[in-house]
Design an enzyme around this catalytic site. Sequence first.
Site, short mmCIF file in Angstrom:
data_model
loop_
_atom_site.label_atom_id
_atom_site.label_comp_id
_atom_site.label_asym_id
_atom_site.label_seq_id
_atom_site.Cartn_x
_atom_site.Cartn_y
_atom_site.Cartn_z
N ALA A 292 -19.79 1.91 3.75
CA ALA A 292 -19.08 1.41 2.56
C ALA A 292 -19.98 0.47 1.74
CB ALA A 292 -17.80 0.70 2.98
N GLU B 172 0.85 -1.20 0.00
CA GLU B 172 0.00 0.00 0.00
C GLU B 172 0.88 1.24 0.00
OE1 GLU B 172 -3.55 0.05 2.46
OE2 GLU B 172 -2.99 2.02 3.21
N ARG C 24 -15.69 3.60 3.48
CA ARG C 24 -16.49 4.72 3.96
C ARG C 24 -15.61 5.95 4.12
NH1 ARG C 24 -18.32 5.28 10.03
NH2 ARG C 24 -16.18 6.06 10.02
N GLY C 25 -14.42 5.78 4.70
CA GLY C 25 -13.55 6.92 5.02
C GLY C 25 -13.75 7.32 6.46
N GLN D 254 5.41 6.63 15.67
CA GLN D 254 4.52 6.04 14.67
C GLN D 254 3.62 4.99 15.33
OE1 GLN D 254 6.49 3.07 12.49
NE2 GLN D 254 4.99 2.93 10.83
N HIS E 141 -14.04 -2.59 14.41
CA HIS E 141 -13.97 -1.17 14.04
C HIS E 141 -14.35 -0.33 15.26
CE1 HIS E 141 -15.36 2.61 12.07
NE2 HIS E 141 -14.28 2.39 11.37
P1 FAD Z 1 -17.79 0.51 6.84
O1 FAD Z 1 -17.64 -0.84 6.30
O2 FAD Z 1 -18.91 1.38 6.36
O3 FAD Z 1 -17.88 0.41 8.43
C1 FAD Z 1 -17.80 1.58 9.25
C2 FAD Z 1 -18.53 1.35 10.56
O4 FAD Z 1 -19.95 1.32 10.31
C3 FAD Z 1 -18.20 0.04 11.25
O5 FAD Z 1 -18.22 0.27 12.64
C4 FAD Z 1 -19.35 -0.88 10.84
O6 FAD Z 1 -19.58 -1.92 11.80
C5 FAD Z 1 -20.50 0.10 10.77
N1 FAD Z 1 -21.54 -0.30 9.79
C6 FAD Z 1 -21.34 -0.72 8.53
N2 FAD Z 1 -22.52 -0.95 7.92
C7 FAD Z 1 -23.49 -0.68 8.82
C8 FAD Z 1 -24.91 -0.70 8.80
N3 FAD Z 1 -25.58 -1.11 7.70
N4 FAD Z 1 -25.58 -0.34 9.93
C9 FAD Z 1 -24.93 0.06 11.06
N5 FAD Z 1 -23.57 0.12 11.12
C10 FAD Z 1 -22.87 -0.23 10.03
N6 FAD Z 1 -9.42 5.71 4.92
C11 FAD Z 1 -9.23 6.71 4.00
O7 FAD Z 1 -9.71 7.82 4.23
N7 FAD Z 1 -8.53 6.49 2.84
C12 FAD Z 1 -7.99 5.29 2.55
O8 FAD Z 1 -7.37 5.12 1.49
C13 FAD Z 1 -8.15 4.22 3.48
N8 FAD Z 1 -7.64 2.98 3.24
C14 FAD Z 1 -7.86 1.96 4.13
C15 FAD Z 1 -7.34 0.69 3.85
C16 FAD Z 1 -7.54 -0.36 4.74
C17 FAD Z 1 -6.96 -1.73 4.43
C18 FAD Z 1 -8.28 -0.15 5.95
C19 FAD Z 1 -8.49 -1.27 6.92
C20 FAD Z 1 -8.80 1.12 6.23
C21 FAD Z 1 -8.59 2.18 5.33
N9 FAD Z 1 -9.11 3.46 5.58
C22 FAD Z 1 -8.91 4.48 4.67
C23 FAD Z 1 -9.79 3.75 6.84
C24 FAD Z 1 -11.33 3.57 6.73
O9 FAD Z 1 -11.86 4.54 5.84
C25 FAD Z 1 -11.90 3.76 8.13
O10 FAD Z 1 -11.48 2.71 8.97
C26 FAD Z 1 -13.38 4.00 8.23
O11 FAD Z 1 -13.66 4.45 9.56
C27 FAD Z 1 -14.25 2.78 7.98
O12 FAD Z 1 -14.27 2.46 6.66
P2 FAD Z 1 -14.98 1.10 6.15
O13 FAD Z 1 -14.96 1.16 4.68
O14 FAD Z 1 -14.43 -0.07 6.82
O15 FAD Z 1 -16.49 1.40 6.68
#
Ligand code: FAD
Length: 290
Positions: A124, A17, A108-109, A211, A148
């Site tokens: 997401a 990454e 989601r971010g 870090q 999370h």
């Molecule tokens: P989701 O899958 O939407 O989950 C977020 C939260 O919502 C979780 O607590 C989940 O349990 C909850 N949730 C999901 N669906 C529902 C529902 N239907 N009802 C109720 N609750 C729900 N961030 C950046 O800004 N840029 C990046 O490039 C980036 N890269 C990443 C790469 C990796 C490998 C990882 C692990 C994280 C990365 N992140 C990045 C961080 C990420 O954006 C954050 O961790 C963010 O807070 C959650 O994103 P997610 O896509 O996992 O969210």
Amino acid sequence: MIIENLFAEKKPVLSFEIFPPKKEAELKNIDETLRLLSGLQPDFISVTFGAGGSGADNKTLELASRIKREYGIEPLVHLTCISYSREEIRGILERMEEAGLKNVLALRGDKNPQAPVKEDFQYASELVAFIREQGDFHISGACYPEVHLEAADGVADIRNLKKKVEAGVGHLISQLFFDNEIFYDFQEKLKIAGIDVPVEAGIMPVTNKAQIERMVNLCGAALPEKFRRILDKYGDRKEALFDAGMAYAVNQIVELIAHGVDGIHIFTMNNPIVAGRICQGIKNLIWKGK
Ligand code: FAD
């Protein structure tokens, strides 16, 4: 190349990454970074995407296109949604399509005060469903072995993850962790929940004490006792901690591979020396398939 299909051909998959540098001076070094990283022959390189407001978003696509065109390595484009409208996401997907970028990590971010949340996407999984409507993309997602931080609890987080996978995710990359036992437990829970897409283990090689403290605060990763002892002993000696951090990461990866992990995703922090040290330590464990 369709990233999710790689896992049927090769195990473990190795990926890196990187992030688009924000400063002009760092951007100049990115050529050398890409040259060195691609020389290590990862199966794909993922490029992070700002949560909005950082101005770095445009650079993600530019960097991903260059990785594909100039270095012949498949890029995985990260895409976050909470600070974007449907129209904006559609525009980004169109640009991806034009550039032949088909693999996307739908996220989601994190909530960012500089980029107010827009109403179009809350999770997401909604982005995953939207991407599927827009065209022929292959979608990856993030997962959290230590739950999370915003999830009500571990069960709710896994249920939400299942919704995301059912919406169309074919491959998962985990948040960083330092205790392999936690990852193995997580794999069991995924199996019980019927989540059977390949899961790559996210590995963050530790290079300095500040870090690691930042990372633990940000994502709540547990520090195993053996890791704490390393920090206590070498925390104030930069070079020693670097060596110890590399050894720890290599050891973590060796154990994961022996345990049959689908893939290893290294958060390189744009540091080819770090990636090179890790690859040197595992080169004979990674099968170079077709
Ligand atoms: P989701 O899958 O939407 O989950 C977020 C939260 O919502 C979780 O607590 C989940 O349990 C909850 N949730 C999901 N669906 C529902 C529902 N239907 N009802 C109720 N609750 C729900 N961030 C950046 O800004 N840029 C990046 O490039 C980036 N890269 C990443 C790469 C990796 C490998 C990882 C692990 C994280 C990365 N992140 C990045 C961080 C990420 O954006 C954050 O961790 C963010 O807070 C959650 O994103 P997610 O896509 O996992 O969210």
